[in-house]
Design an enzyme around this catalytic site. Structure first.
Site, PDB file in Angstrom:
ATOM      1  N   GLU A  92       0.819  -1.201   0.000  1.00 43.34           N
ATOM      2  CA  GLU A  92       0.000   0.000   0.000  1.00 43.34           C
ATOM      3  C   GLU A  92       0.859   1.260   0.000  1.00 43.34           C
ATOM      4  OE1 GLU A  92      -4.019  -1.533   2.148  1.00 43.34           O
ATOM      5  OE2 GLU A  92      -2.277  -1.251   3.408  1.00 43.34           O
ATOM      6  N   CYS A 105       3.408   8.298   1.615  1.00 38.66           N
ATOM      7  CA  CYS A 105       3.893   7.267   2.529  1.00 38.66           C
ATOM      8  C   CYS A 105       4.106   5.991   1.711  1.00 38.66           C
ATOM      9  CB  CYS A 105       2.836   7.081   3.621  1.00 38.66           C
ATOM     10  SG  CYS A 105       3.262   5.813   4.797  1.00 38.66           S
ATOM     11  N   CYS A 112       6.521  -7.666   6.899  1.00 36.62           N
ATOM     12  CA  CYS A 112       7.681  -7.188   7.666  1.00 36.62           C
ATOM     13  C   CYS A 112       8.097  -8.285   8.621  1.00 36.62           C
ATOM     14  CB  CYS A 112       7.326  -5.924   8.449  1.00 36.62           C
ATOM     15  SG  CYS A 112       8.727  -5.256   9.377  1.00 36.62           S
ATOM     16  N   CYS A 116       6.432  -6.234  15.160  1.00 38.24           N
ATOM     17  CA  CYS A 116       6.005  -5.437  16.323  1.00 38.24           C
ATOM     18  C   CYS A 116       4.563  -5.792  16.677  1.00 38.24           C
ATOM     19  CB  CYS A 116       6.118  -3.947  16.007  1.00 38.24           C
ATOM     20  SG  CYS A 116       7.798  -3.458  15.574  1.00 38.24           S
ATOM     21  N   CYS A 119       1.504  -3.626  15.324  1.00 40.47           N
ATOM     22  CA  CYS A 119       1.515  -3.266  13.900  1.00 40.47           C
ATOM     23  C   CYS A 119       0.879  -4.361  13.065  1.00 40.47           C
ATOM     24  CB  CYS A 119       2.955  -3.031  13.446  1.00 40.47           C
ATOM     25  SG  CYS A 119       3.075  -2.770  11.666  1.00 40.47           S
ATOM     26  N   GLU A 169      10.120  -2.751   6.911  1.00 45.53           N
ATOM     27  CA  GLU A 169      11.226  -2.081   7.603  1.00 45.53           C
ATOM     28  C   GLU A 169      12.251  -1.688   6.534  1.00 45.53           C
ATOM     29  OE1 GLU A 169      12.320  -0.798  10.616  1.00 45.53           O
ATOM     30  OE2 GLU A 169      13.968  -0.369   9.268  1.00 45.53           O
ATOM     31  N   CYS A 344      -1.474   4.892  10.170  1.00 43.10           N
ATOM     32  CA  CYS A 344      -0.263   4.154  10.507  1.00 43.10           C
ATOM     33  C   CYS A 344      -0.591   2.775  11.041  1.00 43.10           C
ATOM     34  CB  CYS A 344       0.471   4.830  11.658  1.00 43.10           C
ATOM     35  SG  CYS A 344       1.168   6.359  11.229  1.00 43.10           S
TER      36      CYS A 344
END
Ligand code: SAH
Ligand code: SF4
Length: 391
Positions: A92, A105, A112, A116, A119, A169, A344
């Protein structure tokens, strides 16, 4: 003969490619401008290139972005695009318009590997790194699509700022990232200043060092906790690169850019990292580190699998006040594109889970070597709004 995608090449690589075709290196600059400044996807458009070169290119190269799966526009002007990167994966890209800027963004990976807890990309697991072409294609597509759509006059840019804060990341995909950053800064490309391009990282220490030497753009570091025990739980990479090391690296980063500062991102999780005492601990931590910094508090964007909840607004304000009273510049990030899941950490694409991250993350937190799992303790004490999922 392989067909090259010219979006993969920064200007040096394009010059080398031109040489391979038996052309002078300077042709690369013309070609680069056609692609990135004018948004050309077709060699026949490139009127000032010799026909013989255009014919040669037509057989050996393409200019291709990933196929667009969907576009969603939010009531607040935010636009989210979903791109197909093959094998059932999607990434995205989000455009965030503001009065004085247009920010894009960008994603750097499908999924990833850092994992985390808060996330949604992390919960999907890791599929693969994006190529340089796939990273820059997001900017190439968005810039030229928006120029046409907004009917911008010749020479006016739609995108003035880039943040590497989409999926993935970026510093775990360094070799593809670096040429893409160079293309963003290149005056013959997007001509963005170093301070208008931000790499956000969960703290890949050795790669922060390399970025400082290779291309010191603005750096945002996802901190999320004032102490190692909690950060170990929230951002598993902390077990490898703990806070003291991370902060020392941040300080060295600024040696290259003394007028800059590091932006520390801090996702506000109810009952986990949002107390006044934790705000004071943060102040002490950054004061001791000597890192010139700003804090950006991000209200957590919840998703069901996380079992976490957003700090109430009053808590965010109180936390903010402690930081500001302590003399640190701190702001709360406005949530944008909420209605289209473009905020986010809500960027999940349709990444296939190849690393079994879901299973990993729904287990109780891994006990850590320092002082036990702070999140786990909070869960036990029922303080967090966290719900523990069955092991
Ligand atoms: N991997 C990089 C960049 C992508 S994430 C990094 O971690 O910095 C971009 C930012 O969104 C990070 O600060 C991340 O901590 C934050 N984020 C992730 N999930 C979130 C969520 N659910 N709510 C709010 N912020 C989140
Ligand atoms: Fe990866 Fe960043 Fe999400 Fe952590 S917050 S899982 S590093 S994308």
């Amino acid at each position: 003969m392989t067909v090259a995608n010219l979006l993969d090449f920064d200007r040096d690589a394009l010059a080398a490619f031109c040489e391979q075709l038996g052309e002078k290196r300077f042709r690369a600059t013309q070609l680069f401008r056609w692609i990135h400044q004018k948004g050309a996807a077709d060699f026949t458009q490139m009127s000032d290139l010799a026909k013989s070169l255009r014919d040669k290119l037509a057989g050996r190269a393409t200019i291709s972005a990933m196929p667009l799966i969907s576009e969603q526009a939010s009531n607040d002007g935010t636009i989210k695009w979903l791109f197909d990167v093959g094998a059932g994966n999607a990434v995205e890209t989000v455009f965030i318009p503001e009065d004085d800027r247009g920010t894009l963004c960008i994603s750097s990976q499908a999924g990833c590997a850092v994992g985390c807890r808060f996330c949604s990309t992390g919960h999907q697991g890791f599929s693969r790194n994006l190529t340089t072409g796939e990273i820059i294609a997001q900017l190439w597509f968005a810039e030229h699509h928006l120029r046409r759509r907004l009917n911008l006059p010749e020479g006016q840019r739609a995108i003035t700022n880039v943040v590497m804060m989409g999926m993935g990341e970026p510093l775990q995909n360094y070799s593809a990232l670096l040429p893409a950053l160079r293309m963003m800064l290149d005056d013959h490309g997007y001509g963005l200043s170093r301070r208008r391009v931000t790499v956000s990282t969960s703290g890949v220490v050795p790669m922060i060092e390399r970025l400082r030497d290779d291309c010191p753009v603005a750096l945002a570091v996802s901190l999320h906790a004032p102490a190692d025990a909690l950060r170990d739980d929230l951002v598993p990479l902390n077990r490898k690169y703990p806070l003291a090391e991370l902060l020392a690296t941040c300080r060295r980063y600024l040696d290259k850019a003394p007028r800059d500062f590091i932006t520390f991102e801090y996702c506000m999780l109810a009952g986990v990292n949002d107390s006044d005492a934790q705000a004071r601990a943060l102040l002490a931590l950054v004061a001791a580190s000597g890192v010139a910094c700003k804090f950006n508090l991000i209200p957590f964007n919840p998703f069901p699998e996380s079992g976490l909840t957003r700090s109430p607004n009053e808590r965010v304000s109180a936390f903010l006040r402690v930081l500001q009273d302590g003399g640190v510049v701190a702001t709360v990030r406005k949530t944008r594109g909420d209605d289209i899941d473009a905020a986010c950490g809500q960027l999940a694409g349709e990444v296939q889970d190849r690393t079994n991250a879901k299973a990993r993350m729904t287990r109780a937190p891994v006990p850590v070597h320092r002082s036990g799992s702070v999140v786990a303790e909070a869960i036990k004490a029922g303080r967090t709004g966290l719900q523990e999922t069955a092991p």
